[in-house]
Motif scaffolding. Structure first.
Motif, PDB file in Angstrom:
ATOM      1  N   CYS A 553       0.952  -1.132  -0.043  1.00  0.00           N
ATOM      2  CA  CYS A 553       0.038   0.169   0.248  1.00  0.00           C
ATOM      3  C   CYS A 553       0.741   1.120   0.071  1.00  0.00           C
ATOM      4  N   CYS A 557       0.520   4.061  -2.710  1.00  0.00           N
ATOM      5  CA  CYS A 557       0.322   5.321  -2.374  1.00  0.00           C
ATOM      6  C   CYS A 557       1.131   6.292  -2.874  1.00  0.00           C
ATOM      7  N   GLU A 561       0.360   9.191  -5.308  1.00  0.00           N
ATOM      8  CA  GLU A 561       0.497  10.804  -4.938  1.00  0.00           C
ATOM      9  C   GLU A 561       1.502  11.485  -5.912  1.00  0.00           C
ATOM     10  N   LEU A 569      -5.435   5.287  -5.856  1.00  0.00           N
ATOM     11  CA  LEU A 569      -5.102   5.831  -4.416  1.00  0.00           C
ATOM     12  C   LEU A 569      -6.069   5.248  -3.417  1.00  0.00           C
ATOM     13  N   HIS A 573      -5.667   3.093   0.136  1.00  0.00           N
ATOM     14  CA  HIS A 573      -6.199   3.593   1.507  1.00  0.00           C
ATOM     15  C   HIS A 573      -7.100   2.521   2.086  1.00  0.00           C
ATOM     16  N   SER A 596      -9.905   7.171   2.215  1.00  0.00           N
ATOM     17  CA  SER A 596     -10.315   6.493   0.952  1.00  0.00           C
ATOM     18  C   SER A 596     -11.997   6.962   0.732  1.00  0.00           C
TER      19      SER A 596
END
Length: 764
Positions: A553, A557, A561, A569, A573, A596
């Motif tokens: 994760c 992420c 990002e 993304l 989350h 999320s």
């Protein structure tokens, strides 16, 4: 979806004719569940239906909803269009008709179905089914002929009232001049000539114009616009010549068709050559379109791209084209009567196939640009743009299916819309169109292999793993034949998730690991490859590798990002929240799930919302907030029901869900649990999001949470208002007010209104 009636205000102006019809229709609809407004095109059926709906909306618990069926290009799409207008989530494996019936089963609303005539049998069959299965639904339809459904009340819509030419003196009645047609003519004329009025001198000519136009609102409005440049006498003179010509050329046709065509012919003749050409070309659009769309599709020949705006503006001024919105957000559309006329002219000019292909090419390019541009900071913008283009995508796919030699392009478009189908909530549409284009072309092409894995992905997301696996098998075989490593990687990725949901976790892990390695080896970075890493993390959670899941994760992420990616993304989350939950780290789990849920709300991702609310319920239970947990589980149940299979059909997650149900029933008691659970089921999506996204860890049960509306109701209870007075104050039905009062009492565990008043007073 929250009850709404505000959409009925669109296109309504200060003119309030047909008072008698409106009043009588309200009475009829109080005792009849199906009324069809029948009349010639342009007679004002749509506006009358909107007026009636606007007046009756407050009497239905879930409001009045207007659905324009002109957007449905074929019988199979009628249910889809209605479901979309009502906000029925498009992520269930149920057929559109079944999903719609299930959604309406326990609702009380007025459903206005406009423009039924071009799909009469499909509309009749669907309405008949809905009236049987949804006892709280009342239907008001508009059509050029009755639907033919048992129990239907057919209501002929006559032309507007007009004076006899022999007697045009003012009459007594509810209108300034005693006649609706004259009222409408003056009201519309004042929008282009504010000083215009119908006085004693002009009244005979105005009456003659309305009479020559048979009192048809569309024709009168077209005439009124021309008063910017012409006098009443000049308009009547031109119209007289046109009627004479049409009467000679089409004596065998109904008089009303001659009249309406005369009005539109006349309006067409008053346009410049460039306006006529653009009018015809705009008829290739379905639904609405934006200025850049018109510039790309309609420019060419005598119309330069830079001139499209000015020509389009002229058509808007002449009421040929309707403009909705403002500035760069403006969208345009043609009334169906005007559009059909323009299309006839386009066919007569021999340009229909050329323009339809140009339209298809434009929306194919848009679909492919959306796929390429999805991985970045513009996902929400792309979501909006794709939603606006939906009807035109359908028209473009229709062209591919109806035109020999174009089926491969249909496959190409269906595959390019992968994010539209999955991330923008159009799973049913995806299954429908991908199924059709795959059936239309069996050639072993790269377009087909991509459409196969995209269709499998859509089916898997709906929970239809049998169909998904069949698509994946065909895709793998064709990918091997074509030596298509890219298609194989995506196919294995989503096949891995399908195996996971079937409970084959080891097989799922192997397939997802293969897909992730393949993506990395080929150096491909996009939303789907980032999603693959999160999917592998999901499987890792279920096989006891939570730490590995968190690492995956973190990787997802970081990449998301860095590129401004939101959709993948949001899933990373969610998986992170699941991983923290497995480690009993509930506070960071709630934070991750809140992140999320906010992202999924921005994208209107109902599947993701359901998954977030479910896990937040588990965390609330662990925090001791049993009532909150029970209410969240009720909300999650309602959300999952709109999609298909709860918790993706995962055996492991469903067992956990059942365990929490038992814990909460034991903690609260069956009755209290049922009340809280039911409260959650009845919440609107907006209220669920507000309730679920409360900051920080869940509060103890001693701090009950009311929605914004429930707080208003509680304050009015404290002020001593009755249910009827609350309904009047909040402009809702008394039944809805009673429901809110019951919810407030249940949430606060109170037995009387006096307790509510005391609670409000204690809070200051």
């Amino acid at each position: 979806m929250c009850p709404q009636s505000t959409t009925l205000d669109n296109d309504l102006t200060s003119f309030i004719g047909r008072r008698k019809e409106i009043a009588e229709l309200k009475i009829v609809l109080s005792s009849t569940r199906l009324v069809t407004l029948v009349g010639v095109g342009g007679v004002g059926k749509t506006r009358l239906a909107r007026r009636v709906g606007q007046g009756l909306a407050k009497g239905f618990a879930h409001g009045a909803w207007f659905v324009d069926l002109a957007r449905a290009s074929e019988p199979a799409l009628v249910a889809n269009v209605i479901a979309e207008a009502l906000g029925v989530p498009d992520q269930s494996a149920l057929s559109p008709r079944s999903a719609l019936a299930e959604y309406l089963a326990d609702r009380e609303l007025l459903l206005i179905l406009d423009n039924c005539e071009h799909l009469l049998q499909a509309c009749a069959a669907l309405v008949s089914d809905l009236l049987r299965s949804a006892g709280g639904v009342v239907v008001l339809a508009t059509s050029r002929e009755p639907l033919g459904v048992l129990g239907e009340h057919s209501w002929p819509v006559p032309p507007m009232s007009m004076p006899d030419l022999a007697n045009v003196a003012p009459a007594r009645g509810g209108y300034v001049y005693g006649y609706e047609a004259l009222e409408l003519l003056e009201e519309r004329a004042r929008t282009v000539r504010p000083e215009f009025s119908i006085g004693p001198v002009s009244r005979p000519m105005a009456a003659q114009l309305c009479r020559r136009l048979d009192g048809l609102p569309l024709a009168i409005e077209l005439a009124a616009v021309r008063l910017r440049a012409l006098s009443l006498e000049q308009i009547v003179a031109r119209l007289e010549d046109r009627y004479r010509l049409l009467s000679t050329g089409n004596r065998g046709g109904p008089a009303r068709h001659q009249t309406l065509r005369a009005a539109v012919d006349w309006s067409f003749d008053l346009c410049s050559e460039s306006e006529r050409s653009l009018w015809s070309r705009l008829s290739v659009f379905a639904g609405s379109f934006a200025l850049p769309d018109a510039e790309e599709v309609c420019a060419g020949g005598e119309i330069e791209r830079e001139d499209v705006f000015e020509i389009l503006s002229g058509l808007v001024e002449k009421s040929i084209v309707l403009c909705e919105g403002a500035d760069e957000k403006s969208r345009y559309r043609l009334l169906e009567t005007i559009k059909a006329y323009g299309h006839e002219r386009l066919v007569a000019a021999g340009e229909d196939v050329t323009l339809s292909r140009r339209h298809r090419d434009y929306y194919l390019e848009l679909a492919e640009r959306s796929e390429d541009g999805w991985f970045g900071r513009d996902q929400v913008r792309w979501c909006v743009r794709l939603q606006n283009a939906q009807a035109n995508f359908w028209a473009a796919l229709d062209f591919c299916l109806a035109t020999p030699g174009e089926s491969s392009t249909g496959l190409r478009m269906g595959g390019a819309l992968v994010f539209f189908w999955n991330a923008c909530g159009h799973l049913k549409d995806g299954r429908y169109w991908l199924g059709r284009v795959l059936d239309a072309s069996a050639d072993p092409t790269p377009e087909r292999v991509k459409a196969l894995w995209v269709n499998g992905y859509v089916a898997m997301t709906q929970g239809d793993n049998t169909a998904a696996m069949a698509c994946f098998a065909d895709c793998l075989a064709l990918a091997a034949q074509l030596n298509d490593a890219t298609a194989r990687a995506y196919c294995q990725q989503f096949r891995g998730s399908a195996e996971q949901f079937k409970g084959n976790l080891e097989e799922a892990e192997l397939l997802l690991e293969e897909a992730v390695r393949s993506h990395r080896r080929r150096g491909v970075v996009n939303s789907l490859t980032v999603l693959a890493t999160a999917q592998l993390g999901f499987v890792s959670c279920l096989i006891g590798k939570a730490d590995r899941a968190l690492e995956l994760c973190d990787e997802s992420c970081a990449v998301s990002e860095a590129h401004g990616e939101l959709w993948a993304l949001s899933w990373a989350h969610w998986v992170r929240g699941l991983a923290y939950w497995t480690l009993a780290r509930f506070e960071p789990a709630a934070v991750a799930l809140g992140d999320s849920l906010r992202a999924k709300n921005a994208l209107d991702d109902r599947l993701g919302m359901s998954a977030c609310v479910e896990l937040l319920a588990w965390i609330a239970c662990e925090a001791g907030a049993s009532r909150r947990a029970a209410q969240l589980l009720g909300a999650a149940k309602a959300l999952w029901a709109s999609i298909g299979h709860p918790l993706f059909g995962s055996v492991e997650l469903l067992d956990i869900h059942d365990g929490y149900l038992e814990r909460l029933q034991s903690a609260l008691g069956v009755k209290a649990f049922g009340q809280c659970h039911e409260l959650g089921e009845q919440m609107s999506v907006a209220d669920v999001l507000s309730f679920a996204c409360d900051e920080g860890t869940p509060a103890p049960d001693g701090e009950p949470r009311l929605t914004r509306r429930e707080k208003q109701v509680a304050e009015l209870i404290a002020d001593g208002l009755t249910n009827k007075q609350i309904a009047t104050r909040l402009v809702i039905s008394q039944r809805t007010a009673e429901g809110h009062v019951e919810h407030v009492l249940a949430k606060l565990s109170f037995q009387s209104r006096a307790q509510v008043a005391a609670w409000i007073a204690a809070r200051g």
